[in-house]
Design a protein around this motif. Structure first.
Motif, mmCIF file in Angstrom:
data_model
loop_
_atom_site.group_PDB
_atom_site.id
_atom_site.type_symbol
_atom_site.label_atom_id
_atom_site.label_comp_id
_atom_site.label_asym_id
_atom_site.label_seq_id
_atom_site.Cartn_x
_atom_site.Cartn_y
_atom_site.Cartn_z
ATOM 1 N N GLU A 1 -44.672 -13.857 -9.707
ATOM 2 C CA GLU A 1 -45.300 -14.332 -10.944
ATOM 3 C C GLU A 1 -44.665 -15.645 -11.406
ATOM 4 O O GLU A 1 -45.370 -16.581 -11.806
ATOM 5 C CB GLU A 1 -45.127 -13.264 -12.035
ATOM 6 C CG GLU A 1 -45.616 -13.676 -13.407
ATOM 7 C CD GLU A 1 -45.210 -12.675 -14.484
ATOM 8 O OE1 GLU A 1 -44.850 -13.096 -15.593
ATOM 9 O OE2 GLU A 1 -45.234 -11.458 -14.187
ATOM 10 N N ILE A 2 -43.330 -15.718 -11.325
ATOM 11 C CA ILE A 2 -42.607 -16.943 -11.703
ATOM 12 C C ILE A 2 -42.991 -18.098 -10.774
ATOM 13 O O ILE A 2 -43.233 -19.222 -11.234
ATOM 14 C CB ILE A 2 -41.085 -16.701 -11.654
ATOM 15 C CG1 ILE A 2 -40.659 -15.659 -12.685
ATOM 16 C CG2 ILE A 2 -40.326 -18.007 -11.863
ATOM 17 C CD1 ILE A 2 -40.853 -16.057 -14.118
ATOM 18 N N ILE B 1 -46.084 -23.157 -9.647
ATOM 19 C CA ILE B 1 -47.041 -23.869 -8.796
ATOM 20 C C ILE B 1 -48.222 -24.370 -9.628
ATOM 21 O O ILE B 1 -48.692 -25.506 -9.463
ATOM 22 C CB ILE B 1 -47.535 -22.958 -7.647
ATOM 23 C CG1 ILE B 1 -46.379 -22.696 -6.666
ATOM 24 C CG2 ILE B 1 -48.710 -23.593 -6.913
ATOM 25 C CD1 ILE B 1 -46.714 -21.691 -5.574
ATOM 26 N N ASP B 2 -48.702 -23.527 -10.544
ATOM 27 C CA ASP B 2 -49.817 -23.919 -11.414
ATOM 28 C C ASP B 2 -49.471 -25.135 -12.271
ATOM 29 O O ASP B 2 -50.312 -26.008 -12.511
ATOM 30 C CB ASP B 2 -50.213 -22.755 -12.320
ATOM 31 C CG ASP B 2 -50.910 -21.636 -11.556
ATOM 32 O OD1 ASP B 2 -51.381 -21.896 -10.432
ATOM 33 O OD2 ASP B 2 -50.967 -20.501 -12.080
ATOM 34 N N LYS B 3 -48.217 -25.213 -12.741
ATOM 35 C CA LYS B 3 -47.795 -26.328 -13.592
ATOM 36 C C LYS B 3 -47.885 -27.665 -12.864
ATOM 37 O O LYS B 3 -48.167 -28.698 -13.467
ATOM 38 C CB LYS B 3 -46.358 -26.116 -14.075
ATOM 39 C CG LYS B 3 -46.189 -25.008 -15.085
ATOM 40 C CD LYS B 3 -44.723 -24.833 -15.457
ATOM 41 C CE LYS B 3 -44.520 -23.640 -16.377
ATOM 42 N NZ LYS B 3 -43.089 -23.406 -16.683
ATOM 43 N N ILE C 1 -50.152 -32.698 -10.281
ATOM 44 C CA ILE C 1 -49.286 -33.835 -9.926
ATOM 45 C C ILE C 1 -48.722 -33.749 -8.508
ATOM 46 O O ILE C 1 -48.032 -34.670 -8.066
ATOM 47 C CB ILE C 1 -48.111 -33.957 -10.928
ATOM 48 C CG1 ILE C 1 -47.213 -32.722 -10.872
ATOM 49 C CG2 ILE C 1 -48.611 -34.198 -12.329
ATOM 50 C CD1 ILE C 1 -45.947 -32.867 -11.686
ATOM 51 N N LYS C 2 -49.039 -32.671 -7.802
ATOM 52 C CA LYS C 2 -48.465 -32.528 -6.452
ATOM 53 C C LYS C 2 -49.146 -33.426 -5.433
ATOM 54 O O LYS C 2 -48.625 -33.654 -4.334
ATOM 55 C CB LYS C 2 -48.521 -31.074 -6.000
ATOM 56 C CG LYS C 2 -49.906 -30.530 -5.721
ATOM 57 C CD LYS C 2 -49.842 -29.063 -5.347
ATOM 58 C CE LYS C 2 -51.220 -28.494 -5.042
ATOM 59 N NZ LYS C 2 -51.806 -29.070 -3.806
ATOM 60 N N GLY C 3 -50.333 -33.973 -5.812
ATOM 61 C CA GLY C 3 -51.023 -34.895 -4.910
ATOM 62 C C GLY C 3 -51.414 -34.229 -3.608
ATOM 63 O O GLY C 3 -52.001 -33.138 -3.592
ATOM 64 N N ASP C 4 -51.042 -34.876 -2.487
ATOM 65 C CA ASP C 4 -51.424 -34.345 -1.176
ATOM 66 C C ASP C 4 -50.377 -33.398 -0.588
ATOM 67 O O ASP C 4 -50.445 -33.015 0.576
ATOM 68 C CB ASP C 4 -51.678 -35.506 -0.198
ATOM 69 C CG ASP C 4 -50.491 -36.472 -0.119
ATOM 70 O OD1 ASP C 4 -49.379 -36.071 -0.512
ATOM 71 O OD2 ASP C 4 -50.681 -37.615 0.320
ATOM 72 N N VAL D 1 -35.364 -22.886 -13.651
ATOM 73 C CA VAL D 1 -34.721 -23.144 -12.356
ATOM 74 C C VAL D 1 -35.785 -23.413 -11.292
ATOM 75 O O VAL D 1 -35.711 -24.405 -10.549
ATOM 76 C CB VAL D 1 -33.832 -21.950 -11.938
ATOM 77 C CG1 VAL D 1 -33.448 -22.046 -10.463
ATOM 78 C CG2 VAL D 1 -32.574 -21.908 -12.789
ATOM 79 N N ILE D 2 -36.768 -22.522 -11.204
ATOM 80 C CA ILE D 2 -37.833 -22.683 -10.198
ATOM 81 C C ILE D 2 -38.636 -23.957 -10.462
ATOM 82 O O ILE D 2 -38.977 -24.693 -9.534
ATOM 83 C CB ILE D 2 -38.762 -21.454 -10.190
ATOM 84 C CG1 ILE D 2 -37.968 -20.179 -9.869
ATOM 85 C CG2 ILE D 2 -39.895 -21.647 -9.191
ATOM 86 C CD1 ILE D 2 -37.235 -20.216 -8.547
ATOM 87 N N ASP D 3 -38.924 -24.236 -11.726
ATOM 88 C CA ASP D 3 -39.666 -25.457 -12.073
ATOM 89 C C ASP D 3 -38.923 -26.706 -11.598
ATOM 90 O O ASP D 3 -39.527 -27.626 -11.031
ATOM 91 C CB ASP D 3 -39.871 -25.541 -13.590
ATOM 92 C CG ASP D 3 -40.903 -24.541 -14.102
ATOM 93 O OD1 ASP D 3 -41.596 -23.934 -13.269
ATOM 94 O OD2 ASP D 3 -40.999 -24.381 -15.331
ATOM 95 N N ASN D 4 -37.623 -26.745 -11.844
ATOM 96 C CA ASN D 4 -36.829 -27.912 -11.436
ATOM 97 C C ASN D 4 -36.771 -28.057 -9.920
ATOM 98 O O ASN D 4 -36.896 -29.166 -9.382
ATOM 99 C CB ASN D 4 -35.407 -27.797 -11.998
ATOM 100 C CG ASN D 4 -35.294 -28.330 -13.410
ATOM 101 O OD1 ASN D 4 -35.484 -29.514 -13.667
ATOM 102 N ND2 ASN D 4 -34.990 -27.454 -14.353
#
Length: 282
Positions: free
Chosen positions: A149-150, A155-157, A161-164, A186-189
């Motif tokens: 879930e985390i 990934i959704d955030k 902006i992740k582009g290709d 932590v995971i976001d960073n």
């Protein structure tokens, strides 16, 4: 340096100087009375240590109490203010959702949507400030949550902006018991860095095995000489990149506090980050 800190340092320095003087006076008196030799050394030393501890206890109390009281009052004020901010923001959010059902005009819908976005941002700021306050006073409640879930939230955030960059996630239902908000950061960073330092049409792979979460990203591998300083505050391997170099420092601080062993391993095709979550798995 603010006046509060300056006054505290001055008062503390005066207190230490006074205790040292008193100990030296006591030392002179004891040596003059009993002499200084191998037999009296231990006894005199113990007396001086006890004297220093007692003086420090009784004299420092009136010095520290106002400081602690001031911090407690500040924390109370901030909590009450945050609580008061949460009420109108939640009210706006609830009423916006009700109005959305009845508005047909496209312009008004767009205006209402902007209100909703701004309110959600305000509530996010509220939650973040509340979390930071709790973290400072060590009152973070641990809870059980699913690792997948985390990961999916993170990934959704970064979807826009992740582009290709392709993100491959194979995490299943792993139950974690920890500070959920902090773990999410932590995971976001880590995912943000994996995307930022990737290559064109690169890949981010997220796996879990043997109690270890791994995040691999293709691209330029981290320089071996920087492995010892990569977690330092404000460190950036490439100064041209945006940001302040705080991400990995935040990650390391959380990992150390929550008994998570973190390793960064340069790979021929990129960089591999390992988080040993053994201590957090329920």
């Amino acid at each position: 340096m603010n006046n509060k800190r300056k006054n505290f340092l001055i008062s503390n320095s005066i207190l230490i100087a006074f205790i040292v003087i008193m100990v030296l006076v006591a030392n002179y008196y004891l040596v003059s009375t009993f002499g200084f030799n191998q037999e009296t050394f231990i006894a005199i030393t113990l007396v001086l240590i006890i004297l220093a501890v007692v003086l420090n206890f009784f004299l420092s109390k009136p010095l520290y109490e106002p400081l602690f009281r001031s911090d407690e009052n500040l924390q109370k004020t901030i909590k009450e203010t945050l609580h008061e901010l949460n009420i109108p923001a939640s009210t706006i959010q609830a009423n916006s959702q009700m109005l959305e059902k009845n508005i047909k005009d496209e312009k008004n819908k767009k205006r209402l949507n902007r209100i909703k976005l701004a309110t959600n941002e305000l509530l996010n700021l509220y939650n973040q400030m509340e979390y930071e306050i709790k973290k400072e006073i060590d009152k973070i409640d641990k809870q059980e949550f699913l690792l997948d879930e985390i990961i999916e939230n993170s990934i959704d955030k970064f979807e826009d902006i992740k582009g290709d960059v392709s993100i491959q996630n194979s995490i299943e239902n792993i139950v974690i018991n920890s500070d959920k908000n902090g773990f999410q950061k932590v995971i976001d960073n880590l995912l943000s860095n994996a995307i930022k330092y990737n290559i064109e049409n690169g890949v981010v792979k997220i796996d879990f095995s043997n109690n270890t979460l791994t995040i691999f990203n293709t691209g330029k591998k981290i320089d071996t000489k920087n492995l010892f300083i990569v977690f330092e505050q404000y460190f950036q391997e490439d100064p041209k990149n945006s940001g302040f170099g705080l991400g990995l420092n935040i990650v390391k601080e959380f990992c150390d506090k929550n008994l998570i062993e973190i390793k960064i391993e340069p790979n021929e095709n990129g960089t591999l980050i390992k988080l040993n979550l053994l201590k957090l798995i329920s």
